[in-house]
Design an enzyme around this catalytic site. Structure first.
Site, PDB file in Angstrom:
ATOM      1  N   ASN A  62       0.784  -1.238   0.000  1.00 22.18           N
ATOM      2  CA  ASN A  62       0.000   0.000   0.000  1.00 22.18           C
ATOM      3  C   ASN A  62       0.814   1.286   0.000  1.00 22.18           C
ATOM      4  O   ASN A  62       0.267   2.362  -0.203  1.00 22.18           O
ATOM      5  CB  ASN A  62      -0.962   0.030   1.188  1.00 22.18           C
ATOM      6  N   GLU A 126      -2.367  -0.402  -8.098  1.00 26.40           N
ATOM      7  CA  GLU A 126      -3.786  -0.552  -7.756  1.00 26.40           C
ATOM      8  C   GLU A 126      -4.404   0.843  -7.687  1.00 26.40           C
ATOM      9  O   GLU A 126      -5.495   1.095  -8.169  1.00 26.40           O
ATOM     10  CB  GLU A 126      -3.896  -1.266  -6.409  1.00 26.40           C
ATOM     11  N   TRP A 219     -11.081  -8.160  11.263  1.00 27.94           N
ATOM     12  CA  TRP A 219     -10.252  -7.662  10.167  1.00 27.94           C
ATOM     13  C   TRP A 219      -8.785  -7.748  10.589  1.00 27.94           C
ATOM     14  O   TRP A 219      -7.941  -8.281   9.885  1.00 27.94           O
ATOM     15  CB  TRP A 219     -10.636  -6.213   9.833  1.00 27.94           C
ATOM     16  N   ARG A 250     -15.302  -3.168   5.096  1.00 24.96           N
ATOM     17  CA  ARG A 250     -14.830  -4.340   4.363  1.00 24.96           C
ATOM     18  C   ARG A 250     -16.011  -5.205   3.945  1.00 24.96           C
ATOM     19  O   ARG A 250     -17.128  -4.990   4.391  1.00 24.96           O
ATOM     20  CB  ARG A 250     -13.872  -5.170   5.258  1.00 24.96           C
ATOM     21  N   ASP A 353      -7.566 -11.862  -5.311  1.00 20.17           N
ATOM     22  CA  ASP A 353      -7.416 -10.772  -4.355  1.00 20.17           C
ATOM     23  C   ASP A 353      -7.706 -11.282  -2.935  1.00 20.17           C
ATOM     24  O   ASP A 353      -6.978 -10.981  -1.986  1.00 20.17           O
ATOM     25  CB  ASP A 353      -8.381  -9.647  -4.749  1.00 20.17           C
ATOM     26  N   HIS A 390      -1.617   1.793   9.718  1.00 21.03           N
ATOM     27  CA  HIS A 390      -2.592   1.791   8.622  1.00 21.03           C
ATOM     28  C   HIS A 390      -3.297   3.141   8.633  1.00 21.03           C
ATOM     29  O   HIS A 390      -2.633   4.179   8.624  1.00 21.03           O
ATOM     30  CB  HIS A 390      -3.558   0.609   8.825  1.00 21.03           C
ATOM     31  N   SER A 441       2.436  -2.087   5.129  1.00 21.95           N
ATOM     32  CA  SER A 441       3.449  -3.140   5.300  1.00 21.95           C
ATOM     33  C   SER A 441       4.837  -2.624   4.932  1.00 21.95           C
ATOM     34  O   SER A 441       5.804  -2.814   5.675  1.00 21.95           O
ATOM     35  CB  SER A 441       3.086  -4.348   4.443  1.00 21.95           C
TER      36      SER A 441
END
Ligand SMILES: Cc1cc2nc3c(=O)[nH]c(=O)nc-3n(C[C@H](O)[C@H](O)[C@H](O)COP(=O)(O)OP(=O)(O)OC[C@H]3O[C@@H](n4cnc5c(N)ncnc54)[C@H](O)[C@@H]3O)c2cc1C
Length: 642
Positions: A62, A126, A219, A250, A353, A390, A441
């Protein structure tokens, strides 16, 4: 306990955790340790190959700034993060990670991580900052490099399945950590010159939506239970952004990722009447200006707009998978063969995915006959998590790097060693360090490397081993193992060892914590809404819970770990409640809503809300810290000043 062996380990740098930040730290520390003749010890409660949030794999990296392509700058990334966090961010920390993160990604690729490439050999994005990958073995690849770096160089050692409970202190300097093996009767005392905390964030502090047969599914990974926060709080370190929880929207019930759907497949989410809340509720964004006016719209506001639909009775909210895939494939509609081929390709990407990072979502799809090309799937806001790496921001207040400071920021944001907390010799990375979200990450790995390098510098300049009082260690050992004694002493007094007037088991303790947080601190039951009276009641109930934590009982080592995980969660909960109470405004609707302070107050609360626990007095100190900029501000933010 009589049948426990006490193992003492002396090391120079102690790395706590074996996740993304810790693996980054290991690689960097191994290099600098070799140059300086130092020893590095890494301790993980699990097995490094599959531990932490990336255990199941990921389908995207990400954070990739792509500096070598010249399309984005470090400032662009800082602007993005600042806006997503509604103005509350440490630019120096975000910039430090952003200028180094690409090199972590390039290392991943060198170590064998299959990142998607297009026909020209460029990474497949993405979104602007995200790269697609075949990532089911992401953690294994990163762990292997960390293990090779530490073990093959001869400078390091790794302890797996050792649960770290808390810090050892020598005055205001961190002197190491204590913990226990979750497999053998061994109590561990790690003495170190510098300690790097990277034990992730926290889940199951709040009552999860998945309960009963779904219990344990969340999650965030259930094995990260607030150990970083507990460790730094108990070391007396100043904490920041403890109010900034993250609530991801989500795929409902199995928590499958939505990133590929929104960004790669350009899907819409609509309510049960077909309305698109991002369009219909656009005027709502003006209330949260200037942040609401900027693209991408902050994650909490996007959540909030969907939540408003649900509260208006327009649920469920659907991810329009069939519409998105159909739209992409429609470019091939005149050629039946090509159309079918494209649909097959899209379908397999959609399943992959989930298979790359949230296998349970693929299982749920299969078991409920979902074919994404034919049928929409429900999405929903999950429960709150603490994940400073995050889209949350909670963690320790750490020093920034020296070279990025201005004359003004240097006074506030720099105290000698980058990524060191306010406790001497205690470094933090990933979820453990605050006010620098959107590291994900790759950024966590990069921050681990940066923190490790600074920690080695600290060790070289502060080379004496801190003193550890034997009596303190003995008292800690007795307190940490006490739940085993309690069980041993009383479990035969009732016919069912689960129910006993002399103790409570960790599961019941966790349920009580979750109920308090859910009902009083803005959990799912109250649609994430709270107020001063509710928060004060939460503190009252948390105080009783803390009292009862002395009566926790464990029938084995696994339950002993559960006891301490829940104590860690309880301290994370308290820091959160105190800070939500302290911040007299609502800044992140969609994450939480203070019904008694329903508006954002830029004049008084465009600041960090920090807290600090004093282990000597048991008092909490709350304070604000200023938001200072190292970059010129975008036009829409200029009016905000400092
Ligand atoms: C569901 C989910 C999806 C995500 N998706 C993406 C994505 O698509 N792309 C992306 O780039 N990022 C993603 N992230 C973010 C990324 O996973 C995190 O930013 C990153 O893992 C944080 O690194 P960390 O080292 O701080 O924590 P982690 O990687 O979680 O590591 C924590 C480590 O601490 C250990 N530990 C915990 N407690 C103790 C203890 N008491 N004693 C000893 N060891 C302990 C754990 O075993 C683990 O090794 C996602 C995160 C989640 C939760």
């Amino acid at each position: 306990m009589e049948n426990f062996e006490t193992v003492t380990v002396e090391t120079d740098l102690l790395i706590l955790g074996g996740g993304m930040a810790a693996c980054g730290a290991a690689v960097e520390a191994a290099y600098w340790a070799q140059q300086n003749g130092l020893k590095v010890t890494l301790v993980d409660k699990a097995a490094v190959d599959r531990s932490g949030a990336v255990a199941m794999g990921l389908s995207a990296i990400n954070q990739y700034v792509g500096l070598r392509d010249g399309k984005n700058s470090v400032k662009d990334y800082v602007d993005y993060v600042r806006n997503d966090l509604m103005g509350i961010t440490r630019e120096d920390l975000v910039a430090n990670i952003a200028r180094h993160v690409d090199s972590s990604v390039h290392l991943f690729e060198k170590w064998g991580l299959p990142i998607w490439k297009d026909e020209n050999g460029a990474y497949v994005h993405e979104g602007r900052w995200q790269l697609m990958l075949n990532g089911e073995s992401y953690k294994v690849v990163v762990a292997e490099a960390a293990k090779n770096a530490l073990l093959k160089s001869g400078v390091g050692e790794i302890y797996e399945r050792v649960f770290i409970v808390g810090p050892l202190m020598d005055g205001d300097r961190c002197a190491g950590a204590v913990g226990f093996s979750v497999r053998e009767n061994k109590f561990y005392v790690f003495k170190s010159k510098a300690t790097l905390v990277a034990m992730g964030g926290a889940v199951h502090v709040f009552k999860p939506r998945s309960s009963g047969e779904g219990m344990g599914r969340a999650w965030y990974p259930p094995w990260n239970s607030g150990s970083s926060a507990y460790f730094t709080i108990q070391a007396g370190a100043e904490m920041t952004c403890q109010e900034v929880r993250f609530i991801p929207v989500r795929f409902k019930d199995a928590y499958g990722p939505v990133g590929a759907w929104f960004l790669l497949f350009k899907s819409r989410a609509t309510n049960s009447q077909g309305g698109d809340y991002m369009v219909e509720r656009k005027p709502e964004l003006e209330k949260w200006a200037p942040y609401g006016r900027v693209k991408p719209i902050p994650a909490n506001l996007r959540n909030y707009m969907g939540m408003l639909d649900v509260m208006d009775g327009k649920g469920p909210i659907y991810m329009r998978t069939e519409e998105a895939l159909g739209k992409i494939a429609s470019a091939y509609k005149d050629d039946e063969k090509a159309y079918k081929k494209k649909m097959r390709e899209l379908e397999s990407e959609a399943w992959e995915d989930f298979l790359d990072m949230t296998i349970s979502q693929a299982i749920l799809w299969a078991s409920t006959n979902v074919q994404p090309e034919e049928k929409s799937s429900e999405i929903a806001a999950s429960e709150p998590y603490f994940i400073g790496s995050h889209s949350g921001a909670s963690g320790a207040w750490v020093s920034g790097p020296e070279d990025l400071q201005t004359d003004e920021t240097r006074q506030e944001y720099f105290w000698g060693y980058a990524h060191m907390s306010t406790a001497k010799g205690l470094f933090c990375a990933g979820d453990a360090s605050g006010a620098s979200s959107h590291k994900f990450s790759s950024g966590s790995h990069a921050e681990g490397r940066l923190a490790a390098k600074a920690a080695v510098k600290f060790i070289v300049e502060n080379s004496a081993m801190p003193a550890v009082d034997r009596a303190v260690v003995e008292a800690l050992e007795a307190a940490i193992l006490k739940p085993l004694d309690t069980y041993e002493q009383h479990s035969k007094e009732t016919t069912d060892p689960e129910i006993n007037p002399n103790y409570l088991k960790p599961r019941a303790f966790m349920f009580r914590l979750q109920k308090i947080m859910d009902e009083y601190a803005g959990g799912i039951t109250t649609q994430f809404t709270t107020n001063e009276a509710l928060l004060k009641r939460a503190l009252e109930l948390l105080a009783y819970l803390k009292e009862d934590s002395a009566s926790l009982a464990a029938s084995n080592l696994h339950e002993l770990m559960r006891c301490w995980e829940n104590i860690h969660r309880m301290w994370q909960a308290e820091a959160h409640v105190r800070t939500v109470l302290f911040r007299q405004e609502t800044r992140w609707p969609g994450y939480y809503f203070r019904a008694d302070k329903p508006k954002m107050d830029e004049e008084n609360w465009h600041v960090f809300a920090n807290c600090q626990y004093d282990p000597k007095t048991g008092e909490w100190n709350m304070r604000t810290r200023p938001i200072l900029h190292i970059f010129p501000q975008p036009k829409e933010h200029e009016s905000l000043g400092g």
